[in-house]
Design a protein around this motif. Structure first.
Motif, PDB file in Angstrom:
ATOM      1  N   MET A 151      14.774  95.333  -2.240  1.00 28.43           N
ATOM      2  CA  MET A 151      14.035  94.854  -3.404  1.00 28.43           C
ATOM      3  C   MET A 151      13.646  96.030  -4.283  1.00 28.43           C
ATOM      4  SD  MET A 151      10.320  92.967  -3.489  1.00 28.43           S
ATOM      5  CE  MET A 151       9.423  92.832  -5.033  1.00 28.43           C
ATOM      6  N   THR A 152      13.851  95.937  -5.568  1.00 25.17           N
ATOM      7  CA  THR A 152      13.427  96.951  -6.508  1.00 25.17           C
ATOM      8  C   THR A 152      12.327  96.413  -7.356  1.00 25.17           C
ATOM      9  OG1 THR A 152      15.138  96.252  -8.051  1.00 25.17           O
ATOM     10  CG2 THR A 152      15.681  98.087  -6.595  1.00 25.17           C
ATOM     11  N   SER A 153      11.622  97.304  -8.007  1.00 22.54           N
ATOM     12  CA  SER A 153      10.494  96.906  -8.837  1.00 22.54           C
ATOM     13  C   SER A 153      10.659  97.524 -10.194  1.00 22.54           C
ATOM     14  CB  SER A 153       9.178  97.373  -8.200  1.00 22.54           C
ATOM     15  OG  SER A 153       8.091  97.008  -8.985  1.00 22.54           O
ATOM     16  N   THR A 168       5.373 101.259  11.020  1.00 23.58           N
ATOM     17  CA  THR A 168       5.483 101.354   9.563  1.00 23.58           C
ATOM     18  C   THR A 168       6.833 100.834   9.098  1.00 23.58           C
ATOM     19  OG1 THR A 168       3.988 103.261   9.466  1.00 23.58           O
ATOM     20  CG2 THR A 168       5.426 102.910   7.575  1.00 23.58           C
ATOM     21  N   LEU A 169       7.891 101.209   9.793  1.00 22.14           N
ATOM     22  CA  LEU A 169       9.222 100.734   9.430  1.00 22.14           C
ATOM     23  C   LEU A 169       9.314  99.215   9.563  1.00 22.14           C
ATOM     24  CD1 LEU A 169      11.484 103.473  11.083  1.00 22.14           C
ATOM     25  CD2 LEU A 169      10.971 103.170   8.659  1.00 22.14           C
ATOM     26  N   LEU A 170       8.741  98.681  10.638  1.00 23.18           N
ATOM     27  CA  LEU A 170       8.778  97.235  10.842  1.00 23.18           C
ATOM     28  C   LEU A 170       7.972  96.491   9.775  1.00 23.18           C
ATOM     29  CD1 LEU A 170       8.363  97.045  14.740  1.00 23.18           C
ATOM     30  CD2 LEU A 170      10.457  96.662  13.404  1.00 23.18           C
ATOM     31  N   GLY A 219      10.718 103.488   5.009  1.00 21.14           N
ATOM     32  CA  GLY A 219      10.653 102.037   4.976  1.00 21.14           C
ATOM     33  C   GLY A 219      10.954 101.480   3.586  1.00 21.14           C
ATOM     34  N   LEU A 220      10.424 102.108   2.547  1.00 18.76           N
ATOM     35  CA  LEU A 220      10.705 101.669   1.180  1.00 18.76           C
ATOM     36  C   LEU A 220      12.185 101.862   0.843  1.00 18.76           C
ATOM     37  CD1 LEU A 220       7.572 103.069  -0.708  1.00 18.76           C
ATOM     38  CD2 LEU A 220       8.002 100.705  -0.014  1.00 18.76           C
ATOM     39  N   TRP A 221      12.748 103.000   1.270  1.00 20.24           N
ATOM     40  CA  TRP A 221      14.174 103.244   1.037  1.00 20.24           C
ATOM     41  C   TRP A 221      15.022 102.211   1.762  1.00 20.24           C
ATOM     42  CZ3 TRP A 221      17.779 104.495   4.848  1.00 20.24           C
ATOM     43  CH2 TRP A 221      19.062 104.810   4.376  1.00 20.24           C
TER      44      TRP A 221
END
Length: 251
Positions: free
Chosen positions: A1-3, A90-92, A190-192
């Motif tokens: 997902m991008t913002s 955090t990754l989860l 996680g964001l990546w």
């Protein structure tokens, strides 16, 4: 997902002012940059865009704390159970902040801010037997990781836990820096992983390093002329109000 966010001049100025304030808080109290930044930015832009934006200022300031002492290897040996579960959780949980349900994420962020403010204002401490430190560290790290992945705020319950481990002053500062660095890197990963690191937010994140460092420098000067305890109490009360406001707005 991008913002995608329209960053006009007024919004950019508000973001810069936010990082100056967040850096000042860190300069006075030794922590609080991502907490303040997420608390304010979360009311201006989407939580996922705010999380991406705070990555570089947070990482740069925390790396100074990470290497700020000569006990890195010993601290890593003691903290590794917590750090391991922080990264995994955090990754989860990073799917929560990138999942598009901003109301739920903002409510969780408000709860985290309120909990941190109340806990710190109350001056609570934790007493843990040495033989229970490792299993408790695993739990503390996992809960911290869930909150980090869901809100991008990684102070609870890691900060009060680390404060309870009996470190000397310099060791405590470095231990907090180590914890914050691992949380920041895990959040970035996680964001990546969820394709939520837009180039626009990363560019602003790089630019935000400057106001954050300016604020941190100002904070160190402020610390010399006012009582850090008074400043910290005022900061926590503001954080409490901000958290309540976010919970009400998201409910």
């Amino acid at each position: 997902m991008t913002s995608s966010v329209a960053f006009g001049p007024s919004l950019v100025m508000m973001i810069a002012a936010t990082f100056v304030l967040a850096g000042m808080v860190k300069g006075v109290t030794g922590m609080g940059l991502p907490t303040v930044a997420m608390g304010i930015l979360g009311s201006l832009i989407s939580p996922v865009a705010a999380a991406a934006m705070l990555l570089l200022p947070s990482l740069i300031s925390n790396l100074f704390q990470f290497g700020g002492g000569g006990n890195t290897r010993r601290l890593l040996k003691r903290l590794w159970p917590m750090l391991l579960t922080v990264v995994v959780a955090t990754l989860l949980a990073s799917a929560w902040i990138t999942g598009g349900d901003t109301a739920r994420t903002q409510f969780a962020l408000g709860v985290a801010l309120v909990a941190y403010a109340i806990w710190t204002l109350a001056g609570k401490t934790i007493a843990v037997a040495a033989h229970r430190e490792k299993p408790y560290s695993l739990v503390v790290g996992f809960v911290t990781g869930l909150l980090t992945g869901g809100t991008s705020v990684f102070v609870m319950p890691a900060v009060p836990w680390i404060q309870s481990l009996g470190f000397e002053k310099d060791e405590l500062v470095q231990a907090l820096g180590i914890s914050f660095t691992f949380s920041t890197l895990a959040l970035a990963l996680g964001l990546w992983w969820h394709n939520a690191l837009p180039a626009q937010s990363l560019s602003l994140s790089a630019l935000a390093i400057v106001p954050a460092l300016i604020g941190q420098w100002m904070g160190t000067r402020v610390r010399r002329v006012i009582s850090p305890l008074l400043f910290k109490r005022c900061f926590l009360l503001c954080l409490l109000g901000l958290g309540v406001e976010m919970m009400v707005r998201a409910a």
